[in-house]
Design a protein around this motif. Structure first.
Motif, short mmCIF file in Angstrom:
data_model
loop_
_atom_site.label_atom_id
_atom_site.label_comp_id
_atom_site.label_asym_id
_atom_site.label_seq_id
_atom_site.Cartn_x
_atom_site.Cartn_y
_atom_site.Cartn_z
N GLY A 77 0.78 -1.38 0.01
CA GLY A 77 -0.05 -0.02 -0.01
C GLY A 77 0.72 1.29 0.08
O GLY A 77 0.48 2.25 -0.75
N ALA A 116 0.67 4.02 -3.05
CA ALA A 116 0.24 5.29 -2.81
C ALA A 116 1.14 6.29 -3.49
O ALA A 116 0.82 7.58 -3.81
N LYS A 157 -3.91 11.37 2.46
CA LYS A 157 -4.52 10.36 3.46
C LYS A 157 -4.08 9.15 3.16
O LYS A 157 -3.54 8.29 4.12
N GLU A 158 -4.00 8.31 1.70
CA GLU A 158 -3.21 7.21 1.54
C GLU A 158 -1.87 7.33 1.92
O GLU A 158 -1.25 6.38 2.47
N PHE A 168 -1.71 6.87 5.88
CA PHE A 168 -1.87 5.62 6.27
C PHE A 168 -0.66 4.66 6.04
O PHE A 168 -0.27 3.81 6.88
N SER A 169 0.00 4.97 4.97
CA SER A 169 1.19 4.06 4.60
C SER A 169 2.27 4.26 5.38
O SER A 169 3.28 3.47 5.58
N ASN A 223 -7.95 -7.94 4.11
CA ASN A 223 -6.76 -7.46 4.92
C ASN A 223 -6.47 -8.43 6.15
O ASN A 223 -5.44 -8.18 6.97
N SER A 225 -2.98 0.93 10.78
CA SER A 225 -2.89 1.48 9.49
C SER A 225 -4.19 0.77 8.61
O SER A 225 -4.90 1.47 7.82
N GLN A 265 -7.36 2.61 7.30
CA GLN A 265 -7.88 2.84 5.77
C GLN A 265 -9.21 2.16 5.59
O GLN A 265 -10.14 2.56 4.59
N THR A 266 -9.58 1.03 6.38
CA THR A 266 -10.85 0.57 6.41
C THR A 266 -12.03 1.41 6.53
O THR A 266 -12.83 1.84 5.99
N HIS A 286 -11.48 4.77 6.57
CA HIS A 286 -11.84 5.78 5.44
C HIS A 286 -12.53 5.30 4.08
O HIS A 286 -13.41 6.23 3.73
N VAL A 287 -12.19 4.25 3.72
CA VAL A 287 -13.08 3.46 2.41
C VAL A 287 -14.51 3.53 2.81
O VAL A 287 -15.48 3.75 2.15
#
Length: 293
Positions: A99, A103, A117-118, A121-122, A242, A276, A280-281, A283-284
Motif C-alpha cells: 500500500g 500510494a 490520506k493514503e 496511512f502508508s 486485509n 493502518s 484505511q478500512t 476511510h473507505v
C-alpha cells in the motif's frame, strides 16, 4: 449469501497458507516460483480446454499480459526469498508495504495527484516495518527482500489493473501464469549460476506441496474469488483480504512455532500495521457511505 461468505474466507485462508510453502518446500525461491507457474499454467489450460473456454487474444495483448505475469513471478521470488531468509511472519508483514508503494507509484504512473490520506496511512505501515527492522539483525536480509517484494507487488497491481478491462479474467490468469513461467525460464539459468543448488528436481514431498500450491492456492483460490464476486461486492472482498497477513502469522505460529522467535518490537510494529489497515478500512467505508448519500 452464507455460502458465498464461507467461500470468501476459504479463499482468504488459502491465500494465508501460500506463505507457509516458503518453509515447507526445500527448493530455492527461484525454482519454487518457476514450478508453481508451470504447474498452474498446465492445470489451468487443461481446465479451460475441457470447459471449451480457451481464448487466444492478439499477440500484442499476449506480450503485455505475459510481461505482467513476469512481474508477478519476480514478486513471488522476492516474497519467498524473504520467508526463506527470515520467517513467514516477516515475509507477510513486509508485504503490507504494498500500500505504501502503491500510494506513490500509482499517481506517478497514472499521472494524478498523490492522496495525502493514503500516504499518511502508508507511513504508519512504514513506521511498523522500521520497528520490526530493528528487532533482530538476523532478519534484515529477509526484511530487505520483503520490501522489494512489496514494491514489485504494487507495480503488478497497478499494471494489472490497467489491462484488466480489456481481457476476460480467465485469459488474464492463463497468460500471466504462462508468461511468467516462460520469462522465468530465460532468467533461471543465470539465477542458478549465481545461486547454485544441488538439484533442480523436487523430491516427492516438494512435488506434492507444489501441486497443492499451484492447484488449490493459485487456480482454486482464483476460481473461488470469481464465484464470490458474483454474490459479494469487490469492495467487501478487498476489505476482507486485509485478514490475509493475520491468517498467515497465526498459521506460522501454529505450525512453525514462530512466536518463540518474535519479541515486543515485532508486535509493536505489527500493531502499527494493523492500525493502518483499520484506518484505511474506516476511510473507505466512510467515503462509500458519503458517496451513497
Amino acid at each position: 449469501m452464507k455460502e458465498a461468505f464461507i467461500k470468501l474466507h476459504i479463499s482468504i485462508l488459502l491465500a494465508g497458507i501460500t506463505g507457509l510453502f516458503g518453509k515447507l518446500i526445500s527448493l530455492n525461491e527461484g525454482l519454487l516460483v518457476w514450478y508453481r507457474m508451470m504447474f498452474a499454467s498446465l492445470l489451468f489450460i487443461s481446465f479451460l480446454a475441457l470447459q471449451k473456454r480457451l481464448k487466444l487474444p492478439p499477440l500484442k495483448e499476449i506480450l503485455k499480459i505475459s510481461g505482467i505475469g513476469l512481474l508477478l513471478g519476480l514478486h513471488w521470488i522476492f516474497f519467498y526469498g524473504s520467508i526463506k531468509a527470515s520467517n513467514i511472519s516477516i515475509g507477510v508483514v513486509c508485504f503490507s508495504l504494498t500500500g505504501f508503494f502503491t500510494a506513490f507509484l500509482e499517481p506517478l504512473l497514472n499521472r494524478h495527484s498523490v492522496s495525502f490520506k493514503e500516504v499518511l496511512f502508508s507511513l504508519l505501515t512504514l513506521a511498523g516495518i522500521i520497528l520490526i527492522f530493528h528487532f533482530d539483525t538476523r532478519y534484515r536480509l529477509g526484511i530487505g527482500l520483503g520490501i522489494i517484494s512489496s514494491a514489485l507487488a504494487a507495480l503488478f497491481t497497478i499494471t494489472n489493473k490497467k489491462i484488466r478491462g480489456r481481457e476476460d479474467a480467465n485469459t488474464l490468469l492463463l497468460f500471466e501464469m504462462g508468461g511468467g513461467f516462460i520469462g522465468l525460464s530465460f532468467i533461471l539459468p543465470f539465477y542458478l549460476y549465481y545461486f547454485p543448488v544441488h538439484t533442480i528436481l523436487p523430491d516427492r514431498s516438494d512435488f506434492i506441496y507444489l501441486l497443492f500450491l499451484a492447484s488449490f492456492c493459485t487456480i482454486g483460490l482464483y476460481l473461488l474469488q470469481i464465484q464470490v464476486l458474483n454474490r459479494i461486492s469487490a469492495f467487501t472482498v478487498n476489505l476482507s483480504y486485509n485478514l490475509e497477513p493475520l491468517y498467515s502469522i497465526l498459521l506460522a505460529m501454529l505450525f512453525f512455532h514462530e512466536a518463540q522467535e518474535l519479541n515486543t518490537s515485532f508486535y509493536l510494529g505489527l500493531g502499527l500495521i494493523l492500525l493502518s489497515v483499520l484506518l484505511q478500512t474506516y476511510h473507505v467505508l466512510h467515503t462509500n457511505r458519503s458517496q451513497a448519500l
